[in-house]
Design an enzyme around this catalytic site. Structure first.
Site, PDB file in Angstrom:
ATOM      1  N   GLU A 257       0.856  -1.189   0.000  1.00 24.04           N
ATOM      2  CA  GLU A 257       0.000   0.000   0.000  1.00 24.04           C
ATOM      3  C   GLU A 257       0.891   1.237   0.000  1.00 24.04           C
ATOM      4  O   GLU A 257       1.780   1.372   0.826  1.00 24.04           O
ATOM      5  CB  GLU A 257      -0.934  -0.013   1.219  1.00 24.04           C
TER       6      GLU A 257
ATOM      7  N   HIS B  23     -45.034  -1.844   9.842  1.00 26.40           N
ATOM      8  CA  HIS B  23     -45.611  -0.507   9.784  1.00 26.40           C
ATOM      9  C   HIS B  23     -45.111   0.311  10.969  1.00 26.40           C
ATOM     10  O   HIS B  23     -45.043  -0.212  12.077  1.00 26.40           O
ATOM     11  CB  HIS B  23     -47.139  -0.596   9.843  1.00 26.40           C
TER      12      HIS B  23
HETATM   13  C1  LIG Z   1     -16.286  11.162  -3.225  1.00 26.06           C
HETATM   14  C2  LIG Z   1     -16.562   9.702  -3.392  1.00 26.06           C
HETATM   15  C3  LIG Z   1     -17.631   9.130  -2.724  1.00 26.06           C
HETATM   16  C4  LIG Z   1     -17.886   7.771  -2.854  1.00 26.06           C
HETATM   17  N1  LIG Z   1     -18.964   7.247  -2.216  1.00 26.06           N
HETATM   18  C5  LIG Z   1     -19.260   5.940  -2.355  1.00 26.06           C
HETATM   19  C6  LIG Z   1     -20.360   5.363  -1.675  1.00 26.06           C
HETATM   20  O1  LIG Z   1     -21.074   6.047  -0.937  1.00 26.06           O
HETATM   21  N2  LIG Z   1     -20.591   4.041  -1.827  1.00 26.06           N
HETATM   22  C7  LIG Z   1     -19.808   3.251  -2.631  1.00 26.06           C
HETATM   23  O2  LIG Z   1     -20.058   2.059  -2.741  1.00 26.06           O
HETATM   24  N3  LIG Z   1     -18.741   3.773  -3.286  1.00 26.06           N
HETATM   25  C8  LIG Z   1     -18.462   5.104  -3.167  1.00 26.06           C
HETATM   26  N4  LIG Z   1     -17.370   5.603  -3.804  1.00 26.06           N
HETATM   27  C9  LIG Z   1     -16.545   4.717  -4.630  1.00 26.06           C
HETATM   28  C10 LIG Z   1     -15.588   3.888  -3.768  1.00 26.06           C
HETATM   29  O3  LIG Z   1     -14.818   4.735  -2.954  1.00 26.06           O
HETATM   30  C11 LIG Z   1     -14.697   3.055  -4.660  1.00 26.06           C
HETATM   31  O4  LIG Z   1     -15.498   2.343  -5.561  1.00 26.06           O
HETATM   32  C12 LIG Z   1     -13.876   2.057  -3.858  1.00 26.06           C
HETATM   33  O5  LIG Z   1     -13.037   2.720  -2.946  1.00 26.06           O
HETATM   34  C13 LIG Z   1     -13.059   1.196  -4.797  1.00 26.06           C
HETATM   35  O6  LIG Z   1     -12.249   0.346  -4.065  1.00 26.06           O
HETATM   36  P1  LIG Z   1     -10.891  -0.231  -4.691  1.00 26.06           P
HETATM   37  O7  LIG Z   1     -10.428  -1.215  -3.716  1.00 26.06           O
HETATM   38  O8  LIG Z   1     -11.115  -0.637  -6.076  1.00 26.06           O
HETATM   39  O9  LIG Z   1      -9.902   1.030  -4.775  1.00 26.06           O
HETATM   40  P2  LIG Z   1      -9.420   2.096  -3.706  1.00 26.06           P
HETATM   41  O10 LIG Z   1     -10.358   2.167  -2.554  1.00 26.06           O
HETATM   42  O11 LIG Z   1      -9.185   3.351  -4.450  1.00 26.06           O
HETATM   43  O12 LIG Z   1      -8.044   1.525  -3.161  1.00 26.06           O
HETATM   44  C14 LIG Z   1      -6.927   1.385  -3.984  1.00 26.06           C
HETATM   45  C15 LIG Z   1      -5.702   1.412  -3.095  1.00 26.06           C
HETATM   46  O13 LIG Z   1      -4.548   1.092  -3.889  1.00 26.06           O
HETATM   47  C16 LIG Z   1      -3.458   1.916  -3.513  1.00 26.06           C
HETATM   48  N5  LIG Z   1      -2.537   1.956  -4.638  1.00 26.06           N
HETATM   49  C17 LIG Z   1      -2.767   2.452  -5.875  1.00 26.06           C
HETATM   50  N6  LIG Z   1      -1.729   2.242  -6.689  1.00 26.06           N
HETATM   51  C18 LIG Z   1      -0.793   1.608  -5.952  1.00 26.06           C
HETATM   52  C19 LIG Z   1       0.493   1.118  -6.233  1.00 26.06           C
HETATM   53  N7  LIG Z   1       1.028   1.199  -7.446  1.00 26.06           N
HETATM   54  N8  LIG Z   1       1.181   0.537  -5.220  1.00 26.06           N
HETATM   55  C20 LIG Z   1       0.662   0.416  -3.979  1.00 26.06           C
HETATM   56  N9  LIG Z   1      -0.578   0.839  -3.669  1.00 26.06           N
HETATM   57  C21 LIG Z   1      -1.304   1.426  -4.646  1.00 26.06           C
HETATM   58  C22 LIG Z   1      -4.119   3.234  -3.194  1.00 26.06           C
HETATM   59  O14 LIG Z   1      -3.312   4.040  -2.361  1.00 26.06           O
HETATM   60  C23 LIG Z   1      -5.400   2.781  -2.508  1.00 26.06           C
HETATM   61  O15 LIG Z   1      -5.229   2.662  -1.110  1.00 26.06           O
HETATM   62  C24 LIG Z   1     -17.067   6.966  -3.672  1.00 26.06           C
HETATM   63  C25 LIG Z   1     -15.957   7.528  -4.326  1.00 26.06           C
HETATM   64  C26 LIG Z   1     -15.703   8.876  -4.188  1.00 26.06           C
HETATM   65  C27 LIG Z   1     -14.526   9.453  -4.901  1.00 26.06           C
END
Ligand SMILES: Cc1cc2nc3c(=O)[nH]c(=O)nc-3n(C[C@H](O)[C@H](O)[C@H](O)COP(=O)(O)OP(=O)(O)OC[C@H]3O[C@@H](n4cnc5c(N)ncnc54)[C@H](O)[C@@H]3O)c2cc1C
Length: 457
Positions: free
Chosen positions: A33, A440
């Site tokens: 991470e 309800h």
């Molecule tokens: C403002 C906002 C509000 C949201 N609200 C909702 C909601 O209410 N409900 C919902 O379901 N979804 C919501 N989402 C979407 C949700 O946040 C994402 O769909 C979700 O976090 C995706 O998870 P992930 O594991 O794919 O990626 P992420 O949560 O983005 O995690 C990816 C991780 O990989 C790490 N990383 C990246 N590249 C590298 C690398 N090369 N080496 C090491 N580490 C790396 C990053 O630092 C990060 O910690 C929202 C998004 C935003 C922007």
């Protein structure tokens, strides 16, 4: 060079639970991470925004005291430092819990740094080479910025910097009238900012049905959000200490001045600095990693999960990706991406809960369908709470009697939608839900009522 059974790149929403499953099965697992544990959802997405939405809702309710028979004895004012401190506390709880669970994982080791592929089975992190037969990419995404002239000349905000604001913008300009822009727009209006949302399309949240877009626009306008539709942001500049947003529009002023600018025009995957070419992993034109129904990439031994595969854009879809991979790898259970029913919520107040197809999609599909709808004004729980905006509608396949989709825009719509979603997963006819006796007074008790009064679409 250190060898593992599995490497997980990114501790977002799919990685941590998958790491626990793999390590629990006895595999030696490396988790890499580069930033904060929990990824977008916990740190700059779902958790902070929903915590801030809760503050904005409380402020709004306090201002409506007279409707409920109380007075606050003066103006309701917001202390953004305390609002942010509350948000930081809530985020910290999740973020630290994930960090603790990973750093204490038996058979697991956490690496902090940016991971890049060196070859299909080798990943470099801070100068160290890790190797594994299985590599799981869970790198998520980040805010995409549009090619707007002058944008880089101002200190604009994205979802990441927005959740760290501890001041109240005098006038927040928002580029993009979709999910992220609307949630921030409404909450900051309620905190006390003037808010203008510029959307280049003719309506908000264009993926939704027109009646949903119209109802959302109506309650945002009533909150005092200035909505500029058919208004494409074409330039950004700084003048007299203010940010000036230039709009290509037929109606309204071609320029709007504000104190802060939020760019909320979509997301892009974090796949551009991952060395995917050295691993031979195929991406589409937008950078999303191509996967099959079990989240496998074109390279044997490499999977892609969560937002970076473009097959979901939500926490629950990322988490489900991890479940599918674990089921196939560890349980001999052939779970599939294609088994998943689209479902999500928009956390405006009132929220929108969505499951399956929209009405427009059902109409386009050409199938025979049945349709039912109720206004929240006719839902007793809604008028008891004094929250009567919105409506609930359900679409049913006339032949199979299965539910095709639903949109619940209204108080508790994000919760009540699960009655529909679970019935869809059960592939049960709608009559099962119609005959269920709900409690309800709840919003969900009106779902059987809607289903008892279906008409041809
Ligand atoms: C403002 C906002 C509000 C949201 N609200 C909702 C909601 O209410 N409900 C919902 O379901 N979804 C919501 N989402 C979407 C949700 O946040 C994402 O769909 C979700 O976090 C995706 O998870 P992930 O594991 O794919 O990626 P992420 O949560 O983005 O995690 C990816 C991780 O990989 C790490 N990383 C990246 N590249 C590298 C690398 N090369 N080496 C090491 N580490 C790396 C990053 O630092 C990060 O910690 C929202 C998004 C935003 C922007």
């Amino acid at each position: 060079m250190t060898n593992y059974d599995a490497i997980i790149i990114g501790a977002g929403q799919a990685g941590p639970s998958l790491a626990r499953r793999l390590a629990g099965s006895g595999m030696k697992v490396a988790i890499v991470e580069r930033d904060r544990f929990g990824g977008t959802c916990v740190n700059t997405g779902c958790t902070p925004t929903k915590t801030l939405v809760a503050s904005a809702y409380a402020v709004h309710t306090a201002r409506r005291g007279a409707d409920f028979g109380f007075s606050t004895g003066g103006d309701v004012t917001v202390d953004m430092k305390r609002v942010k401190a509350r948000k930081d506390h809530v985020v910290g709880l999740s973020n630290q819990a994930i960090e603790r669970s990973l750093t204490s994982l038996e058979n697991g080791r956490v690496y902090r740094g940016h991971a890049r592929f060196v070859s299909p089975h080798e990943v470099e992190v801070s100068g160290e080479i890790l190797t594994a037969e299985r590599i799981f990419i869970n790198v998520g995404g980040r805010a995409a910025t549009p090619p707007v002239s002058g944008l880089d000349s101002v200190a604009y905000l994205t979802n990441s910097s927005m959740v760290d604001l501890d001041v109240l913008p005098r006038h927040l300009l928002v580029v993009g009238g979709s999910y992220i822009g609307l949630e921030f727009g409404q909450m900051y209006r309620r905190f006390g900012s003037q808010v203008t949302i510029a959307e280049m399309g003719p309506r908000l949240i264009a993926r939704e049905d027109e009646d949903v877009s119209a109802a959302v626009a109506a309650f945002l306008a009533r909150d005092g959000v200035d909505l500029r539709l058919n208004a494409k942001c074409i330039s950004i500049s700084q003048r007299d200490g203010e940010i000036v947003m230039g709009l290509d529009c037929e109606q309204g002023a071609p320029e709007v001045r504000g104190s802060h600018l939020l760019v909320a025009t979509g997301r892009r995957p974090n796949t551009d600095d991952l060395g995917l070419d050295r691993a031979g992993v195929r991406q589409d034109k937008r950078g999303y990693i191509e996967v099959d129904d079990e989240l496998r990439t074109n390279v044997p031994g490499i999977w892609a999960l969560g937002d970076c595969n473009g097959r979901g854009a939500f926490t629950h879809t990322a988490y489900n990706d991890g479940e599918i991979v674990a089921a196939n790898l560890l349980d001999g259970d052939r779970r599939r991406l294609s088994d998943r029913i689209p479902a999500y919520a928009l956390y405006t107040d009132p929220p929108l809960g969505r499951a399956g197809m929209t009405e427009a999609e059902v109409r386009r599909s050409g199938r025979r369908a049945l349709f039912g709808r109720i206004a929240m004004e006719d839902v007793s729980r809604a008028f008891e709470k004094g929250e009567t905006d919105g409506f609930m509608k359900v679409l049913v396949d006339a032949e199979s009697k299965e539910i095709l989709g639903a949109s619940f825009l209204g108080t508790s719509g994000d919760e009540a939608i699960h009655c529909v979603l679970d019935t869809m997963y059960a592939r049960a006819p709608y009559t099962v839900l119609q005959r269920a006796v709900h409690i309800h007074p709840t919003v969900a008790e009106f779902i059987p009522t809607i289903l008892g009064d279906l008409a041809p679409l």
